[in-house]
Design a protein around this motif. Structure first.
Motif, PDB file in Angstrom:
ATOM      1  N   ALA A 188       2.272   6.074  -7.241  1.00  0.00           N
ATOM      2  CA  ALA A 188       1.205   6.853  -7.873  1.00  0.00           C
ATOM      3  C   ALA A 188       1.525   8.345  -7.838  1.00  0.00           C
ATOM      4  O   ALA A 188       1.281   9.072  -8.812  1.00  0.00           O
ATOM      5  CB  ALA A 188      -0.123   6.573  -7.174  1.00  0.00           C
ATOM      6  N   GLY A 189       2.090   8.803  -6.719  1.00  0.00           N
ATOM      7  CA  GLY A 189       2.467  10.215  -6.624  1.00  0.00           C
ATOM      8  C   GLY A 189       3.560  10.585  -7.610  1.00  0.00           C
ATOM      9  O   GLY A 189       3.523  11.652  -8.232  1.00  0.00           O
TER      10      GLY A 189
ATOM     11  N   ALA B  37       0.831  -1.207   0.000  1.00  0.00           N
ATOM     12  CA  ALA B  37       0.000   0.000   0.000  1.00  0.00           C
ATOM     13  C   ALA B  37       0.864   1.254   0.000  1.00  0.00           C
ATOM     14  O   ALA B  37       0.615   2.206  -0.762  1.00  0.00           O
ATOM     15  CB  ALA B  37      -0.930  -0.009   1.218  1.00  0.00           C
TER      16      ALA B  37
ATOM     17  N   SER C  79       2.540   1.672  -3.358  1.00  0.00           N
ATOM     18  CA  SER C  79       1.588   2.071  -4.393  1.00  0.00           C
ATOM     19  C   SER C  79       1.287   3.559  -4.322  1.00  0.00           C
ATOM     20  O   SER C  79       1.211   4.245  -5.352  1.00  0.00           O
ATOM     21  CB  SER C  79       0.290   1.263  -4.255  1.00  0.00           C
ATOM     22  N   VAL C  80       1.124   4.073  -3.096  1.00  0.00           N
ATOM     23  CA  VAL C  80       0.861   5.503  -2.934  1.00  0.00           C
ATOM     24  C   VAL C  80       2.050   6.326  -3.429  1.00  0.00           C
ATOM     25  O   VAL C  80       1.888   7.323  -4.145  1.00  0.00           O
ATOM     26  CB  VAL C  80       0.548   5.825  -1.452  1.00  0.00           C
TER      27      VAL C  80
END
Length: 476
Positions: A352-353, A345, A348-349
């Motif tokens: 994505a950023g 998680a 992924s954050v």
């Protein structure tokens, strides 16, 4: 009532007994590891080849310039078609977070895989020892040469080895500097004595550092200088897959007796050949359990498998396995481990950023500041005027001639931007403009306006940016 587990004296004794077998070379000896071909040695070389990017990357061209260039003097960082300025460096924090978590999850799942296959210290040491073996021979021959008195033959071999080591150190430092300046130009300026002192000092430090760390300190760097060796222990648990010796299958160990075959052998499968120790680059004995010196390179697996083939026993006496598996306990599947989901998680954050940041990077950026004192001015012809300060950020490596326009209420007129604004590369250029709107076109206190800037690059490409703001008038 205390909830602390009771530590029995037997458990303490077992721990001390195991620790007595651990061997950590404190620098009193030089480890000459034996080199064997095998599956994991091939994988190790394939993983190490990733570092070719470090050496060859600066020479990749993109749109007439170096594809990846960290231009620190001009505070511009070119990554293929994108130009990152200090204002966009929030992405660097996410990138560092991503790799930090990636290192943590890799360690939790498969141990010190970074150390064994990718770490520059491990890779450079491996290359240095490969050169050493080609020039000086096998480990026994190298030990014999070290102890022999100096002669012309020994001097020639040692001088050649150290010259090659220094050359690799120099190329390492030179390649590092090449990421921060135009690489082809650096070759001419560096050897002509025209580069700055920072370039020469950096190359010298890298040359000496690589030569000393990979040539002499070797595993000592992993033991005493690298903090990762200290903290990796808290990242492992009984489900982590690491090179492990199957004690139940291997013990009691003993050498093969005359006439004995794999099928008739009465003892354990370990023949006590010490090949797993001979190939270990840090000199540990994997049969004594996980130790600080183990970098999970799996070279001991190659050595043991070859011995098992010779004595007619199945491979896997030393293999990648978890402690639970070795002890015969149920093993959790990868997707059932909570830490995997937590790590995934966070990664992924962060990813994505980073992707969002790169996808929204523009060649030119615009900020609009509305004058607040006063908010508006009523002109003699009855129209309402607002003042704005535009800040134009040019992310391109060349100077741009920027034109400004604005859209909004009917009859809007832009004053102060009749001529293009010259924006230097990598800098912020302020521009003060006025917007006039006839009073009849205003039916409220605030109205949206959009500022637009555009410029043509020398290549003919058009770069542009928009920014929304408000036009403020008197209350109806």
């Amino acid at each position: 009532m205390s909830t602390n587990p009771v530590v029995t004296q037997t458990a303490v004794d077992d721990l001390y007994a195991e620790a007595e077998h651990w061997h950590v070379n404190t620098g009193g000896e030089t480890i000459h590891a034996k080199r064997l071909a095998g599956r994991w040695r091939t994988i190790k070389w394939a993983a190490a080849s990733v570092w070719l990017i470090y050496f060859l990357g600066p020479y990749l061209r993109w749109d007439g310039r170096q594809a990846v260039l960290f231009d620190i003097p001009n505070r511009q960082y070119h990554i293929f078609g994108a130009t990152v300025l200090p204002q966009d460096f929030w992405m660097l924090s996410l990138l560092l977070l991503f790799f930090a978590i990636l290192l943590a999850v890799a360690t939790a799942l498969v141990g010190r895989v970074w150390c064994g296959y990718f770490c520059f210290q491990t890779v450079w040491t491996d290359i240095y020892t490969w050169i050493e073996e080609k020039l000086e021979g096998s480990p026994p021959q190298r030990r014999k040469l070290d102890k022999s008195p100096m002669s012309l033959s020994k001097l020639r071999i040692k001088a050649t080895k150290h010259a090659l080591w220094l050359m690799i150190g120099f190329i390492t430092g030179f390649s590092f500097v090449a990421w921060f300046t135009d690489a082809p130009t650096l070759w001419g300026s560096f050897f002509a004595g025209e580069s700055g002192p920072v370039a020469y000092i950096t190359v010298a430090l890298f040359t000496v550092g690589t030569y000393g760390l990979a040539g002499f300190m070797r595993e000592q760097t992993c033991f005493w200088l690298c903090p990762y060796a200290r903290i990796q222990g808290v990242m492992l648990d009984k489900t982590t897959i690491v090179p492990t010796y199957d004690v139940a299958r291997g013990e009691p160990r003993g050498r093969v007796k005359r006439g004995e075959t794999g099928e008739t052998r009465s003892g354990g499968d370990c023949v006590d050949c010490n090949q797993c120790v001979a190939v270990c680059p840090t000199g540990v004995d994997i049969r004594h359990g996980q130790q600080e010196g183990c970098i999970t390179c799996a070279l001991c697996i190659d050595a043991c498998d070859q011995v098992m083939d010779k004595v007619g026993r199945p491979r896997g006496l030393i293999r990648y396995a978890s402690l639970d598996e070795i002890e015969g306990l149920p093993t959790k599947k990868l997707l059932l481990r909570p830490r995997v989901w937590v790590y995934a998680a966070i990664m992924s954050v962060a990813l994505a950023g980073i992707l969002y940041g790169f996808s929204t990077l523009a060649a030119i950026d615009l900020k609009v500041l509305h004058e607040r004192a006063p908010l508006y001015v009523r002109l003699s012809d009855g129209s309402i005027q607002n003042k704005y300060t535009l800040k134009i950020l040019n992310k391109m490596p060349e100077e741009l001639s920027v034109r400004i326009s604005v859209t909004g209420p009917d009859g809007l007129e832009l004053v102060g931007a009749e001529e293009p604004i010259v924006a230097p590369p990598g800098g912020v250029t302020p521009a003060v403009v006025f917007v006039k709107v006839p009073k009849r076109s205003l039916d409220g206190e605030q109205h949206p306006v959009r500022f637009h800037v555009e410029a043509a690059r020398p290549s003919g490409d058009l770069v542009e940016a928009d920014r929304d703001s408000v036009f403020i008038g008197p209350r109806s």
